[in-house]
Design a protein around this motif. Structure first.
Motif, PDB file in Angstrom:
ATOM      1  N   ALA A 129      -6.675 -11.324 -16.211  1.00 52.33           N
ATOM      2  CA  ALA A 129      -6.305 -10.256 -17.140  1.00 52.33           C
ATOM      3  C   ALA A 129      -5.452 -10.793 -18.282  1.00 52.33           C
ATOM      4  O   ALA A 129      -4.631 -11.694 -18.093  1.00 52.33           O
ATOM      5  N   ASP A 130      -5.660 -10.233 -19.467  1.00 56.28           N
ATOM      6  CA  ASP A 130      -4.784 -10.489 -20.609  1.00 56.28           C
ATOM      7  C   ASP A 130      -3.525  -9.661 -20.379  1.00 56.28           C
ATOM      8  O   ASP A 130      -3.530  -8.447 -20.554  1.00 56.28           O
ATOM      9  N   LEU A 131      -2.434 -10.314 -19.987  1.00 47.26           N
ATOM     10  CA  LEU A 131      -1.241  -9.616 -19.517  1.00 47.26           C
ATOM     11  C   LEU A 131      -0.623  -8.731 -20.593  1.00 47.26           C
ATOM     12  O   LEU A 131      -0.245  -7.580 -20.323  1.00 47.26           O
ATOM     13  N   ASP A 132      -0.520  -9.240 -21.803  1.00 46.67           N
ATOM     14  CA  ASP A 132       0.086  -8.450 -22.882  1.00 46.67           C
ATOM     15  C   ASP A 132      -0.749  -7.220 -23.197  1.00 46.67           C
ATOM     16  O   ASP A 132      -0.211  -6.118 -23.349  1.00 46.67           O
ATOM     17  N   LYS A 133      -2.052  -7.416 -23.304  1.00 43.20           N
ATOM     18  CA  LYS A 133      -2.931  -6.280 -23.609  1.00 43.20           C
ATOM     19  C   LYS A 133      -2.909  -5.265 -22.476  1.00 43.20           C
ATOM     20  O   LYS A 133      -2.853  -4.046 -22.699  1.00 43.20           O
ATOM     21  N   ALA A 134      -2.937  -5.755 -21.246  1.00 36.38           N
ATOM     22  CA  ALA A 134      -2.902  -4.852 -20.091  1.00 36.38           C
ATOM     23  C   ALA A 134      -1.600  -4.060 -20.072  1.00 36.38           C
ATOM     24  O   ALA A 134      -1.605  -2.841 -19.835  1.00 36.38           O
ATOM     25  N   ALA A 135      -0.484  -4.717 -20.319  1.00 37.16           N
ATOM     26  CA  ALA A 135       0.810  -4.031 -20.305  1.00 37.16           C
ATOM     27  C   ALA A 135       0.862  -2.938 -21.370  1.00 37.16           C
ATOM     28  O   ALA A 135       1.378  -1.839 -21.114  1.00 37.16           O
ATOM     29  N   LYS A 136       0.340  -3.226 -22.550  1.00 36.76           N
ATOM     30  CA  LYS A 136       0.314  -2.217 -23.620  1.00 36.76           C
ATOM     31  C   LYS A 136      -0.475  -0.986 -23.181  1.00 36.76           C
ATOM     32  O   LYS A 136      -0.051   0.154 -23.393  1.00 36.76           O
ATOM     33  N   ARG A 137      -1.621  -1.210 -22.576  1.00 39.38           N
ATOM     34  CA  ARG A 137      -2.484  -0.088 -22.204  1.00 39.38           C
ATOM     35  C   ARG A 137      -1.935   0.670 -20.997  1.00 39.38           C
ATOM     36  O   ARG A 137      -2.019   1.900 -20.937  1.00 39.38           O
ATOM     37  N   ILE A 138      -1.380  -0.063 -20.042  1.00 36.28           N
ATOM     38  CA  ILE A 138      -0.805   0.600 -18.868  1.00 36.28           C
ATOM     39  C   ILE A 138       0.397   1.441 -19.266  1.00 36.28           C
ATOM     40  O   ILE A 138       0.530   2.595 -18.846  1.00 36.28           O
ATOM     41  N   MET A 139       1.274   0.889 -20.100  1.00 40.72           N
ATOM     42  CA  MET A 139       2.477   1.629 -20.492  1.00 40.72           C
ATOM     43  C   MET A 139       2.148   2.776 -21.434  1.00 40.72           C
ATOM     44  O   MET A 139       2.849   3.801 -21.442  1.00 40.72           O
ATOM     45  N   ALA A 140       1.080   2.642 -22.208  1.00 39.21           N
ATOM     46  CA  ALA A 140       0.638   3.784 -23.024  1.00 39.21           C
ATOM     47  C   ALA A 140       0.214   4.927 -22.118  1.00 39.21           C
ATOM     48  O   ALA A 140       0.547   6.096 -22.360  1.00 39.21           O
ATOM     49  N   GLY A 141      -0.512   4.607 -21.030  1.00 39.07           N
ATOM     50  CA  GLY A 141      -0.931   5.634 -20.081  1.00 39.07           C
ATOM     51  C   GLY A 141       0.231   6.197 -19.288  1.00 39.07           C
ATOM     52  O   GLY A 141       0.237   7.378 -18.938  1.00 39.07           O
ATOM     53  N   LYS A 142       1.235   5.359 -19.025  1.00 41.17           N
ATOM     54  CA  LYS A 142       2.370   5.800 -18.217  1.00 41.17           C
ATOM     55  C   LYS A 142       3.371   6.614 -19.021  1.00 41.17           C
ATOM     56  O   LYS A 142       4.110   7.424 -18.446  1.00 41.17           O
ATOM     57  N   THR A 143       3.414   6.417 -20.341  1.00 37.50           N
ATOM     58  CA  THR A 143       4.355   7.178 -21.169  1.00 37.50           C
ATOM     59  C   THR A 143       3.703   8.388 -21.832  1.00 37.50           C
ATOM     60  O   THR A 143       4.417   9.296 -22.273  1.00 37.50           O
ATOM     61  N   LEU A 144       2.373   8.439 -21.890  1.00 37.19           N
ATOM     62  CA  LEU A 144       1.698   9.621 -22.417  1.00 37.19           C
ATOM     63  C   LEU A 144       2.081  10.835 -21.571  1.00 37.19           C
ATOM     64  O   LEU A 144       1.976  10.809 -20.347  1.00 37.19           O
ATOM     65  N   ASN A 145       2.547  11.873 -22.221  1.00 40.11           N
ATOM     66  CA  ASN A 145       2.998  13.076 -21.507  1.00 40.11           C
ATOM     67  C   ASN A 145       4.070  12.751 -20.468  1.00 40.11           C
ATOM     68  O   ASN A 145       4.212  13.442 -19.461  1.00 40.11           O
TER      69      ASN A 145
END
Length: 478
Positions: free
Chosen positions: A233-249
């Motif tokens: 996995a691309d760690l930086d890209k994964a972190a961006k997408r995971i945290m976007a999903g975790k902070t949405l709403n």
């Protein structure tokens, strides 16, 4: 503002009126269904600001931009997709008639018939989207609807009640509001189908109540949706997408990534990448940032704080991502900064309950088999997320786990695909909707067989003779 609650007699009267109208008017034409969909689209477009402001008020603070995207635009997309495709969906589905009758003109078809009146029980986390998105399938299938929205989002529920009354007759759509007692009575009504979106614990009660009338159910629940980060996995890209999903709403999403498996030698790197991702999304901080949503109420705020306190008391490493080092003990709302819990133990509450907030436990792992084994040892989740470029590892994860749906190299996005069914499995739900699957879910798929004109089957009626026995014998073989 107090909810104007409906009584059981009121609800039964509305249901009787809708059922009578369904029988009186017969199966709605495609044009009628399109009109129902168009009215819903017009309602959302015309009143988007009022609806987003109501959601903002109900949450204490909820990003208006987020509401426009998730609740308004997301709902319109589902309604437009149904409008575009419903004529195609309505066509009878051809099936094969039995040989040799098919050679003589016998026909087999499936007709999609409206079930009648659908009960929609919608939740507080996306109060508009999870009311209107099911309606795309409900209307496309030619049904009427009664809606029970959440009492937690009181202003949004009351506004939807008013707007639906402005746009639809009570014979077409009706909204009833109230607390748990109203919800319990609503679940026990003799609908033709119920769709419930909410907590698994409440679904048990809904299912029991529906059983008294043998009402079929679609249950969209939740659970602890895992993330597995592969070595590739691309760690930086994964972190961006995971945290976007975790902070949405603020993570108050049934499909939010609930915990993440991170390769053991990359745990610290993931925490750094996740911190950087949050800092990039919220450069001015979190407490007064209009883009960062509040936890919906004191009860859920206290619940989430109890998870953190429990984890801390049991020795967990807790990383609060607070870019501007703000003090959240002094705020007008219930915001909680995104928080990572490193290598929690299974006796911690945060690993036992669905989190439904901006807290992300991460578990170090050494082998994909161990991560998959952990997922399989727990209740089947609504979603599962795999990050990586290793096709064999990806296929191993997908083939050896069972979840409602999967997004690869991102989170949440499978729910945004109208041409994919959305639903859970086991404790995370039953049934599915969106697109054609919603149309089918809210339709009765009626089998229709048309017999040939010639009386070719006379030999299968008594008195049985040698010709009949020869025919049967020809079918009894390997």
């Amino acid at each position: 503002m107090a909810l104007d609650t409906a009584s059981p007699n009121d609800m039964n009267a509305i249901l009787a009126k809708q059922k009578a109208a369904h029988l009186r008017d017969g199966i709605p034409s495609a044009e009628q269904r399109v009109e129902w969909l168009d009215r819903a689209i017009d309602l959302l477009v015309t009143h988007r600001t009022a609806l987003s402001e109501a959601m903002n008020a109900d949450f204490g603070h909820r990003s208006i931009d987020q509401s426009d995207f998730t609740d308004i635009a997301g709902s319109i997309g589902a309604l437009k997709f149904a409008k575009k495709n419903l004529k195609k969906w309505m066509k009878p589905e051809k099936r094969s008639a039995e040989f040799p009758l098919n050679l003589f003109g016998a026909k087999a078809r499936i007709h999609h018939q409206p079930k009648g009146v659908i009960g929609v029980i919608s939740p507080w986390n996306f109060p508009v989207n999870l009311t209107f998105t099911p309606l795309a399938g409900v209307f496309a299938a030619g049904n009427r609807a009664m809606i029970k929205p959440s009492e937690f989002t009181e202003q949004t529920s009351e506004l939807m009640k008013k707007l639906f009354a402005d746009y639809y007759s009570e014979e077409e759509v009706a909204v009833v509001t109230g607390g748990p007692d109203v919800g319990a009575a609503f679940s026990g009504l003799a609908f033709d189908h119920i769709i419930f979106t909410g907590a698994t614990s409440i679904a048990h009660h809904v299912m029991r109540a529906a059983a008294d009338n043998l009402v079929p159910l679609t249950l969209e629940l939740g659970g602890k949706s895992p993330v597995i980060l592969g070595e590739s996995a691309d760690l930086d890209k994964a972190a961006k997408r995971i945290m976007a999903g975790k902070t949405l709403n603020a993570g108050q999403i049934c499909l939010a990534p609930d915990y993440a498996f991170v390769p053991k030698d990359k745990t610290k790197d993931f925490v750094r990448a996740a911190t950087s991702a949050v800092e990039t999304m919220f450069p001015s901080g979190l407490k007064d940032n209009n883009d960062y949503t509040s936890v919906v109420n004191q009860r859920h705020f206290d619940r989430l704080q109890s998870y953190l306190e429990d984890a801390k008391s049991k020795g967990a490493e807790i990383v609060e991502i607070n870019p501007k080092d703000e003090h959240f003990d002094q705020q007008p709302h219930h915001k909680i900064p995104p928080t990572i819990i490193v290598d929690p133990t299974d006796d911690m509450k945060v690993m036992q309950d669905e989190i439904f907030g901006p807290i992300l436990p991460i578990k170090s792992y050494t082998s994909t088999q161990d991560a998959v084994g952990y997922v399989n040892a727990h209740a089947r989740p609504l979603g599962l997320y795999y990050f990586g470029e290793d096709a064999s590892e990806r296929d191993y994860v997908l083939n050896n786990t069972t979840s409602g749906g999967v997004t690869v190299n991102d989170v949440l996005f499978h729910v945004a695909q109208e041409d994919l069914p959305f639903g859970g499995v086991g404790p995370s739900g039953m049934g599915s909707y969106h697109g054609v699957d919603g149309f089918r879910e809210f339709s009765h798929r009626k089998s229709v067989y048309t017999q040939v004109g010639a009386d070719l089957l006379a030999m299968v009626r008594p008195p049985y003779g040698e010709k009949y026995r020869k025919q049967v014998q020809g079918r009894i073989k390997k």
